[in-house]
Design a protein around this motif. Structure first.
Motif, PDB file in Angstrom:
ATOM      1  N   GLN A 339       0.822  -1.202   0.000  1.00  0.00           N
ATOM      2  CA  GLN A 339       0.000   0.000   0.000  1.00  0.00           C
ATOM      3  C   GLN A 339       0.860   1.259   0.000  1.00  0.00           C
ATOM      4  O   GLN A 339       0.584   2.220  -0.729  1.00  0.00           O
ATOM      5  CB  GLN A 339      -0.917  -0.010   1.227  1.00  0.00           C
ATOM      6  CG  GLN A 339      -1.979  -1.087   1.175  1.00  0.00           C
ATOM      7  CD  GLN A 339      -2.770  -1.152   2.464  1.00  0.00           C
ATOM      8  OE1 GLN A 339      -2.351  -0.623   3.498  1.00  0.00           O
ATOM      9  NE2 GLN A 339      -3.927  -1.801   2.417  1.00  0.00           N
ATOM     10  N   ASP A 340       1.881   1.234   0.794  1.00  0.00           N
ATOM     11  CA  ASP A 340       2.755   2.410   0.881  1.00  0.00           C
ATOM     12  C   ASP A 340       3.429   2.681  -0.457  1.00  0.00           C
ATOM     13  O   ASP A 340       3.497   3.838  -0.913  1.00  0.00           O
ATOM     14  CB  ASP A 340       3.798   2.181   1.975  1.00  0.00           C
ATOM     15  CG  ASP A 340       4.646   3.420   2.235  1.00  0.00           C
ATOM     16  OD1 ASP A 340       4.072   4.467   2.575  1.00  0.00           O
ATOM     17  OD2 ASP A 340       5.881   3.336   2.075  1.00  0.00           O
ATOM     18  N   LYS A 343       0.767   3.959  -3.018  1.00  0.00           N
ATOM     19  CA  LYS A 343       0.416   5.347  -2.711  1.00  0.00           C
ATOM     20  C   LYS A 343       1.488   6.309  -3.198  1.00  0.00           C
ATOM     21  O   LYS A 343       1.198   7.329  -3.842  1.00  0.00           O
ATOM     22  CB  LYS A 343       0.221   5.503  -1.206  1.00  0.00           C
ATOM     23  CG  LYS A 343      -0.060   6.940  -0.753  1.00  0.00           C
ATOM     24  CD  LYS A 343      -0.158   7.027   0.755  1.00  0.00           C
ATOM     25  CE  LYS A 343      -0.427   8.461   1.190  1.00  0.00           C
ATOM     26  NZ  LYS A 343       0.706   9.347   0.909  1.00  0.00           N
ATOM     27  N   LYS A 344       2.738   5.983  -2.943  1.00  0.00           N
ATOM     28  CA  LYS A 344       3.831   6.865  -3.358  1.00  0.00           C
ATOM     29  C   LYS A 344       3.960   6.896  -4.878  1.00  0.00           C
ATOM     30  O   LYS A 344       4.216   7.939  -5.471  1.00  0.00           O
ATOM     31  CB  LYS A 344       5.139   6.415  -2.715  1.00  0.00           C
ATOM     32  CG  LYS A 344       5.181   6.658  -1.212  1.00  0.00           C
ATOM     33  CD  LYS A 344       6.412   6.039  -0.562  1.00  0.00           C
ATOM     34  CE  LYS A 344       6.433   6.316   0.929  1.00  0.00           C
ATOM     35  NZ  LYS A 344       7.549   5.619   1.613  1.00  0.00           N
ATOM     36  N   SER A 347       1.239   9.027  -6.310  1.00  0.00           N
ATOM     37  CA  SER A 347       1.491  10.438  -5.997  1.00  0.00           C
ATOM     38  C   SER A 347       2.550  11.038  -6.918  1.00  0.00           C
ATOM     39  O   SER A 347       2.530  12.246  -7.203  1.00  0.00           O
ATOM     40  CB  SER A 347       1.928  10.581  -4.537  1.00  0.00           C
ATOM     41  OG  SER A 347       0.921  10.128  -3.673  1.00  0.00           O
ATOM     42  N   TYR A 371      -9.872   3.638  -8.860  1.00  0.00           N
ATOM     43  CA  TYR A 371      -8.829   3.416  -7.861  1.00  0.00           C
ATOM     44  C   TYR A 371      -9.400   3.160  -6.466  1.00  0.00           C
ATOM     45  O   TYR A 371      -8.652   2.989  -5.511  1.00  0.00           O
ATOM     46  CB  TYR A 371      -7.890   4.621  -7.798  1.00  0.00           C
ATOM     47  CG  TYR A 371      -7.131   4.863  -9.082  1.00  0.00           C
ATOM     48  CD1 TYR A 371      -6.159   3.964  -9.504  1.00  0.00           C
ATOM     49  CD2 TYR A 371      -7.406   5.962  -9.878  1.00  0.00           C
ATOM     50  CE1 TYR A 371      -5.479   4.162 -10.689  1.00  0.00           C
ATOM     51  CE2 TYR A 371      -6.717   6.169 -11.067  1.00  0.00           C
ATOM     52  CZ  TYR A 371      -5.758   5.276 -11.465  1.00  0.00           C
ATOM     53  OH  TYR A 371      -5.080   5.475 -12.635  1.00  0.00           O
ATOM     54  N   TYR A 388      -3.820   6.542   2.098  1.00  0.00           N
ATOM     55  CA  TYR A 388      -4.318   6.646   0.720  1.00  0.00           C
ATOM     56  C   TYR A 388      -5.839   6.745   0.692  1.00  0.00           C
ATOM     57  O   TYR A 388      -6.415   7.582  -0.010  1.00  0.00           O
ATOM     58  CB  TYR A 388      -3.866   5.439  -0.101  1.00  0.00           C
ATOM     59  CG  TYR A 388      -4.484   5.410  -1.484  1.00  0.00           C
ATOM     60  CD1 TYR A 388      -3.951   6.156  -2.518  1.00  0.00           C
ATOM     61  CD2 TYR A 388      -5.632   4.664  -1.719  1.00  0.00           C
ATOM     62  CE1 TYR A 388      -4.534   6.151  -3.768  1.00  0.00           C
ATOM     63  CE2 TYR A 388      -6.227   4.646  -2.971  1.00  0.00           C
ATOM     64  CZ  TYR A 388      -5.676   5.393  -3.997  1.00  0.00           C
ATOM     65  OH  TYR A 388      -6.261   5.396  -5.227  1.00  0.00           O
ATOM     66  N   GLU A 391      -7.070  10.107   1.925  1.00  0.00           N
ATOM     67  CA  GLU A 391      -6.777  11.161   0.958  1.00  0.00           C
ATOM     68  C   GLU A 391      -7.665  11.038  -0.277  1.00  0.00           C
ATOM     69  O   GLU A 391      -8.224  12.028  -0.766  1.00  0.00           O
ATOM     70  CB  GLU A 391      -5.313  11.107   0.554  1.00  0.00           C
ATOM     71  CG  GLU A 391      -4.919  12.180  -0.465  1.00  0.00           C
ATOM     72  CD  GLU A 391      -3.447  12.160  -0.818  1.00  0.00           C
ATOM     73  OE1 GLU A 391      -3.068  12.847  -1.793  1.00  0.00           O
ATOM     74  OE2 GLU A 391      -2.671  11.444  -0.132  1.00  0.00           O
ATOM     75  N   ALA A 392      -7.813   9.797  -0.798  1.00  0.00           N
ATOM     76  CA  ALA A 392      -8.575   9.595  -2.024  1.00  0.00           C
ATOM     77  C   ALA A 392     -10.057   9.893  -1.827  1.00  0.00           C
ATOM     78  O   ALA A 392     -10.712  10.445  -2.720  1.00  0.00           O
ATOM     79  CB  ALA A 392      -8.385   8.164  -2.515  1.00  0.00           C
TER      80      ALA A 392
END
Length: 559
Positions: A339-340, A343-344, A347, A371, A388, A391-392
């Motif tokens: 996930q990390d 997400k990066k 971004s 997504y 994520y 934020e999403a």
């Protein structure tokens, strides 16, 4: 434990092919696609499709761009015969689509097959007979000469019958069934005999189809077999070389890809790998593998969910949630490290960038997937996935250390419940933990004051149910509020961001504090249309949460 492997089974013999060329090849363009969903895939169903479902499947194949479709085994049943007639008589076959039908190399079945196709604009007659030794000897009791004669006689009959209907463009397809287990020299001999009988030309080609009817060896062996035929077939410029891989060893997609490198022009299979036993090669996986390498597959999977649901409904077979590209979970990461990274990667992307997102070999948006399900949270998840989703879905961009802190809150919940947590529930948990952290102290209002070079503030707060006015000053509103509260906290960091856009945008403030007697630091969050108010709410949130972690606070909670 498995027993007797050494005495009971023997490795499939490799073909001797000096200077093979396929290992150095790359696939630069898509093959001709031929769908067997309506024939081989249909035969493999618990309950074969009725006419309505067959028609819906046919129309779906046409919509995604398949130009050759094997629609039936018309001599096998009246249902299949009637379906072929329906397509022709009701003019349901687009001008750029060719239907194909299958027949065994038996005279009365060939007559019935040709009858089903009368009036078609263009039709492929696919005839086959068994050629491999176990089938010759054990099933049919035939010698090589008998098998070759059967194929030649069948092709000769098809040639004679089709000549009576010149209004149709007739294409012959011949398959040495169980090619994958047929001696290479005999497969070549019988296919060349068929070519001699049909007399194709570069303008009117014959299809030689090489089925791995039973996948009996590693994909490289199949590639060698295909390249051997590609090198030695007569009139190669008048032949479309086709492959039909099955998936008995679980490597049909790899076998098809290597076969294309070895000279195959065409691939037969089913959309999601349906078919007898373990199925035919999966055309969706094969096509999207090409797509991820920058090769246009010539098939439209921009709404893959619609295609998947249609196929599931027509076949009454579920698509596995981990099925490549189309399964419900293939674009879903539960693992914290995954996930990390995702997400990066998302971004970092800019419009027009080459797709290079960790763990996602294809952009879900290209398949009509959003997504929203890329990152989902359960007990295996980490801070990246939680951040994520918030934020999403809610526009909340958390500081990194707050991500770590809140992930611990979520982890306790998922460990206790064993359940997955969606974005809405994460937002509810975030609100309970930070935005609603207004005890023992709650803000009712504030007023800023000018006090020379410093900022003054007056707070109206409720503490343990009693309303009080508190005042203080400092080099800014946050420092003034800390002084007014009179609690032993030190502000470690402060960040503010907007949540949303335009007139409805709100400010979100993050305050990180340290307090004597509390290990580490503690975050508070405030959300308000006024940034000063949001900042004071965040400070009070952090102070309340830190106080709850002191020995006195924990004793109060226990009481």
């Amino acid at each position: 434990m498995l027993k007797n492997a050494n005495s009971k089974y023997r490795p499939f013999p490799a073909i001797v092919l000096p200077n093979r060329t396929w290992p150095a090849k790359v696939i630069e363009h898509a093959p001709i696609w031929m769908s067997t969903d309506l024939r081989d895939g249909n035969q493999a169903l618990f309950e074969p499709m009725n006419a309505e479902r067959k028609l819906r499947m046919f129309e779906t194949l046409v919509q995604i761009g398949v130009k050759e479709i094997e629609v039936a085994f018309p001599s096998a049943s009246q249902t299949d015969f009637d379906f072929v007639r329906k397509l022709i008589d009701e003019d349901r076959i687009p001008a750029d689509v060719t239907i194909e039908v299958l027949t065994q190399a038996r005279e009365h079945l060939i007559h019935r097959t040709i009858e089903s196709l009368i009036g078609a604009r263009r039709a492929i007659v696919h005839v086959y007979n068994a050629t491999a030794r176990p089938w010759r000897e054990q099933v049919f009791g035939m010698e090589r000469d008998d098998v070759r004669s059967l194929a030649v006689e069948a092709v000769g009959l098809i040639k004679t019958l089709t000549a009576q209907y010149p209004e149709t463009e007739w294409v012959l397809q011949y398959s040495p069934e169980t090619f994958s287990q047929t001696e290479p020299d005999f497969a070549l001999e019988i296919c060349n005999a068929v070519i001699d009988t049909w007399c194709p030309s570069p303008a009117s080609k014959l299809i030689i189809n090489l089925p791995a009817t039973v996948e009996a060896a590693t994909p490289n062996v199949y590639a060698d077999q295909v390249e051997f035929m590609h090198r030695h077939l007569k009139q190669r410029d008048s032949v479309v070389l086709s492959v039909h891989p099955h998936n008995d060893r679980g490597t049909a997609v790899a076998a098809a890809e290597l076969a294309i490198m070895a000279g195959a022009d065409r691939v037969e299979g089913c959309l999601f790998g349906n078919g007898e036993r373990t199925g035919n090669v999966d055309l969706v996986t094969l096509a999207l593998n090409l797509y991820t390498q920058g090769v246009d597959p010539g098939l439209d999977f921009a709404d893959i969910n619609h295609v998947a649901r249609t196929v599931e409904d027509c076949t009454q077979l579920p698509i596995h949630p981990r099925h490549p590209y189309v399964g419900d979970l293939v674009f879903t990461a539960f693992s914290g490290s995954h996930q990390d990274a995702i997400k990066k990667g998302l971004s970092c992307r800019q419009a027009g960038d080459i797709w290079d997102v960790p763990y996602l070999p294809i952009d879900p948006a290209d398949l009509g997937r959003n997504y929203e399900s890329v990152i989902r949270v359960n007990s295996q998840s980490g801070k990246g996935g939680i951040a994520y989703l918030l934020e999403a879905h809610y526009g909340l961009v958390m500081p990194r250390r707050l991500q770590v802190e809140f992930s611990g809150v979520v982890q306790k919940h998922t460990d206790a419940t064993g359940a997955e947590v969606n974005a809405d529930e994460l937002w509810r948990m975030f609100g309970q933990e930070y935005l609603d952290a207004q005890t023992p102290m709650r803000l009712h209002g504030h007023h800023l004051l000018e006090e020379g070079s410093e900022q003054g503030i007056e707070l109206i707060v409720e503490i343990d149910g009693k309303t009080r006015k508190l005042g203080g000053s400092g080099n800014g509103p946050i420092a003034a509020a800390v002084a007014a509260l009179g609690t032993p906290v030190r502000v470690m960091s402060y960040e503010e961001r907007s949540l949303g856009h335009g007139a409805d945008a709100r400010a979100v403030a993050f305050v990180e504090v340290a307090m004597e007697g509390v290990d580490g630091s503690v975050f508070g969050v405030g959300l308000h249309s006024n940034i000063i108010t949001a900042s004071i709410l965040a400070l009070i949130s952090a102070t309340n949460r830190a106080t709850a972690r002191t020995p006195a606070g924990m004793a109060h909670q226990a009481a």
